[in-house]
Design a protein around this motif. Structure first.
Motif, PDB file in Angstrom:
ATOM      1  N   GLY A 190      60.376  -0.680  52.949  1.00 54.49           N
ATOM      2  CA  GLY A 190      60.992   1.540  52.068  1.00 54.49           C
ATOM      3  C   GLY A 190      59.519   2.079  51.981  1.00 54.49           C
ATOM      4  N   ASP A 191      58.299   1.447  52.399  1.00 51.40           N
ATOM      5  CA  ASP A 191      56.996   2.722  52.186  1.00 51.40           C
ATOM      6  C   ASP A 191      57.241   3.108  50.688  1.00 51.40           C
ATOM      7  N   HIS A 192      57.806   2.258  49.677  1.00 50.04           N
ATOM      8  CA  HIS A 192      57.752   2.624  47.866  1.00 50.04           C
ATOM      9  C   HIS A 192      56.300   2.774  47.114  1.00 50.04           C
ATOM     10  N   THR A 234      52.849   1.282  62.616  1.00 51.24           N
ATOM     11  CA  THR A 234      53.246   1.296  61.095  1.00 51.24           C
ATOM     12  C   THR A 234      53.789   3.161  60.896  1.00 51.24           C
ATOM     13  N   HIS A 235      55.314   2.916  60.959  1.00 50.81           N
ATOM     14  CA  HIS A 235      56.687   4.383  60.746  1.00 50.81           C
ATOM     15  C   HIS A 235      57.310   4.589  62.163  1.00 50.81           C
ATOM     16  N   ALA A 236      56.351   4.997  62.732  1.00 48.84           N
ATOM     17  CA  ALA A 236      56.338   5.440  64.251  1.00 48.84           C
ATOM     18  C   ALA A 236      57.855   5.782  64.501  1.00 48.84           C
ATOM     19  N   LEU A 251      43.423  -4.969  58.649  1.00 44.94           N
ATOM     20  CA  LEU A 251      43.282  -3.024  58.863  1.00 44.94           C
ATOM     21  C   LEU A 251      43.755  -2.866  59.013  1.00 44.94           C
ATOM     22  N   LYS A 252      43.196  -1.602  58.145  1.00 51.61           N
ATOM     23  CA  LYS A 252      44.381  -0.444  58.367  1.00 51.61           C
ATOM     24  C   LYS A 252      43.698   1.527  58.830  1.00 51.61           C
ATOM     25  N   ILE A 253      43.606   2.428  59.511  1.00 53.76           N
ATOM     26  CA  ILE A 253      43.914   2.917  59.893  1.00 53.76           C
ATOM     27  C   ILE A 253      44.119   4.148  59.787  1.00 53.76           C
ATOM     28  N   ALA A 282      57.904  -5.553  54.430  1.00 56.09           N
ATOM     29  CA  ALA A 282      56.553  -5.301  54.830  1.00 56.09           C
ATOM     30  C   ALA A 282      55.842  -3.959  54.635  1.00 56.09           C
ATOM     31  N   HIS A 283      56.258  -3.288  53.704  1.00 59.94           N
ATOM     32  CA  HIS A 283      55.265  -2.021  53.331  1.00 59.94           C
ATOM     33  C   HIS A 283      55.848  -1.375  52.285  1.00 59.94           C
ATOM     34  N   CYS A 284      54.393  -1.584  51.171  1.00 59.54           N
ATOM     35  CA  CYS A 284      54.394  -0.681  50.054  1.00 59.54           C
ATOM     36  C   CYS A 284      53.579  -1.117  49.834  1.00 59.54           C
ATOM     37  N   HIS A 285      53.885  -0.046  48.330  1.00 62.70           N
ATOM     38  CA  HIS A 285      52.037   0.317  47.354  1.00 62.70           C
ATOM     39  C   HIS A 285      52.863  -0.183  45.952  1.00 62.70           C
ATOM     40  N   ALA A 286      52.597  -1.140  45.963  1.00 64.58           N
ATOM     41  CA  ALA A 286      52.840  -1.415  44.563  1.00 64.58           C
ATOM     42  C   ALA A 286      52.056  -0.662  43.843  1.00 64.58           C
TER      43      ALA A 286
HETATM   44 ZN   LIG Z   1      52.836   4.024  53.061  1.00 67.49          ZN
END
Ligand SMILES: [Zn+2]
Length: 578
Positions: free
Chosen positions: A469-471, A406-408, A312-314, A94-98
């Motif tokens: 992971g927030d890879h 996201t994170h918290a 969307l994200k800020i 649910a969280h990566c930056h491929a």
């Molecule tokens: Zn991230």
């Protein structure tokens, strides 16, 4: 919970529910592939375990006993004998930056560096292949993860190379070797840098450069790569994901161009993971949101099973690596010293006022968008929830839009209760707990380490929680920035053991099934895809993973080393271990 009686128990075969291919009662169609003689953990409402599963096209046709499923075997059916092995639903990261990983890999291979001696050895090695005089950039190595818990000094970087300018960046500050300082024009006796600050130690020696981002960018050029190169590298990242059982990802901070790259790969039949994109932009007002989304011409939920429009994200606040996570308390002396800040009263950065965030969220909501928000500190979460509550007063349906924090990192029980009321979800990172909790305990205190990535608190509070992971860099599943190995995350979620083998906050441990939900059904819920993904049920997408051992029964400290034997996306094998 699974009760022992359901192990290997037959399920009534459910016929597929979508009408255009519904099976006439009297005839059994042939499946393209069937799995038999396994332990298939369906993660359906009852978390049932069955022994066999049939697939056709890209969907699951049926699950049940071997005898029931063998009826689907025809002349052209592939029969995979599992020999008792476990099958789980495909992992949804649910969280990566491929795309970012692909770009980064093209620049230079990422290496995880855990001490200043390792930094020096890496520089020394790198200097052999980089022409003398050209810049050497040390791969991102956060001070929370370096043994010394600080930036290297100029002299320490000189020991790595005196023939090349070298830059090391962490916590929004750069350390440079002597050649590097010279190359950016920072010299004694009165060192200065445009739009930044030179931090000197008590002996007057130059220690770090803070700010001066544009100056450094101009003087230290970074390579750019063609679309085609990026696409090839991106497919390689996806293949690495498949090898650890990842079948779907959320790109958590893309732009329109990233989305188009995915569409192109999809059109060419080159995707091996499904992708839901989060669109991040530096919106400052409702007008910005309207202009950006108008240009996109899409909204949350558009797309297909492969490439899909997410939220969307800020970015509401900072982070623990940058040293600007927005906290309810002042940083105090320990954190100030660690991050090389000045003011012990500093509480971190909040990038928006509450009225401003309210306006931005309200406009996206009005235009039909889901939102997620980067927010790490407890006071940051307060501000985001205040903004969301303000929108909720006029638009109660925002509670149905599955807003994601996201994170918290440091959940507080009162925020969890508010999040639950507002229908808020969370994506958070056990791999950070694994690598950063030792530094959090040292610098923030043990009580902060016990709250850090507090999965137990989120789950008990009834907040749908995804772990990921927030890879961002590197391809090694465990040694990348950040680790993306789902089995490492499962082990950490279940045991709370960090890299140093310490446990902070035993009450944050969750069960194996709860942990696996955070990688399957919960992320499917976060992206409104619970009808097609996250569990192995007739009619759902045939995304699944065959494991080399039993996730539910193996010793806890072996979970991280579970390996994937086969990974299937849409009924097609995208990875087979040889
Ligand atoms: Zn991230």
């Amino acid at each position: 919970m699974i009760c022992p009686g359901t192990f290997f128990r037959a399920l009534t075969i459910a016929t597929i529910s979508w009408t255009q291919t519904a099976i006439p009662a009297q005839q059994t169609p042939s499946a393209r592939t069937v799995l038999v003689d396994g332990r298939i953990l369906t993660m359906d409402g009852q978390d049932q375990i069955v022994s066999a599963l049939a697939m056709h096209d890209d969907r699951i046709l049926a699950v049940g006993t071997d005898n029931e499923i063998r009826k689907f075997v025809g002349a052209n059916t592939d029969v995979i004998e599992l020999g008792g092995r476990m099958v789980i639903p495909g992992i949804i990261a649910a969280h990566c930056h491929a795309v970012g990983v692909a770009r980064n890999v093209l620049r230079q291979p990422h290496v995880e560096l855990l001490s200043i001696a390792e930094v020096q050895a890496w520089i020394h090695q790198r200097a052999k292949s980089v022409p003398a005089g050209e810049w050497i950039r040390v791969p991102r190595a956060d001070i929370t993860r370096l043994k010394e818990r600080r930036h290297p000094t100029t002299e320490e970087l000189d020991a790595g190379s005196s023939t090349h300018p070298v830059i090391f960046t962490a916590a929004r500050k750069a350390a440079l070797n002597s050649r590097g300082l010279d190359a950016i024009g920072v010299r004694q006796p009165r060192p200065s840098v445009p739009d930044g600050q030179v931090i000197v130690d008590s002996d007057g020696r130059i220690r770090l450069i803070s700010g001066a981002n544009a100056h450094l960018r101009n003087l230290i050029p970074s390579e750019s790569h063609s679309r085609e190169q990026i696409q090839v590298a991106l497919q390689n990242v996806h293949r690495h994901y498949n090898a650890v059982g990842i079948t779907s990802i959320f790109e958590r901070a893309g732009g329109i161009d990233d989305f188009l790259q995915y569409r192109e790969l999809h059109a060419a039949g080159k995707l091996s993971v499904r992708m839901t994109q989060t669109f991040r932009s530096g919106f400052r007002s409702a007008k910005d949101v309207a202009a950006y989304t108008d240009k996109l011409g899409m909204t949350t939920g558009d797309g297909d099973d492969w490439v899909r429009v997410g939220p969307l994200k800020i970015t509401a606040d900072g982070g623990i690596h940058w040293g600007n996570t927005y906290l309810r308390e002042a940083y105090g002396e320990d954190r100030i010293r660690f991050y090389v800040h000045r003011d012990p009263g500093y509480r971190g950065d909040l990038n928006y006022s509450i009225p401003q965030m309210t306006e931005i969220f309200r406009e996206g909501h009005r235009l039909g968008w889901q939102w997620c928000c980067h927010v790490t500190g407890d006071a940051g979460v307060d501000a985001v929830l205040d903004s969301l509550a303000a929108v909720h007063r006029d638009h109660e349906d925002i509670a149905t839009r599955r807003f994601s924090l996201t994170h918290a990192y440091f959940p507080a029980l009162d925020s969890i209760a508010r999040a639950k009321k507002l229908g808020v979800c969370v994506d958070t990172q056990p791999s950070l707990y694994f690598k950063d909790s030792a530094a959090i305990a040292e610098v923030y205190g043990r009580d902060w380490a016990a709250r850090f990535i507090g999965l137990g608190d989120w789950i008990r509070g009834g907040v749908p929680t995804a772990i990921a992971g927030d890879h961002m860099m590197g391809l090694d599943p465990n040694r990348s920035m950040n680790a993306y190995n789902p089995f490492l995350m499962l082990q950490v979620a279940v045991t709370r053991r960090n890299r140093e083998d310490n446990v902070y906050g035993e009450h944050q441990q969750i069960s194996r099934l709860q942990a696996l939900k955070c990688l399957t059904t919960n992320p499917a819920y976060l992206s409104f895809e619970e009808d097609t993904k996250g569990s192995l049920e007739p009619g759902k997408l045939a995304d699944l993973v065959i494991l080399d051992r039993d996730y539910l029964q193996c010793p806890e400290d072996e979970i991280a080393s579970i390996s994937v034997e086969r990974c299937m996306v849409g009924g097609r094998s995208v990875f087979v271990r040889r």
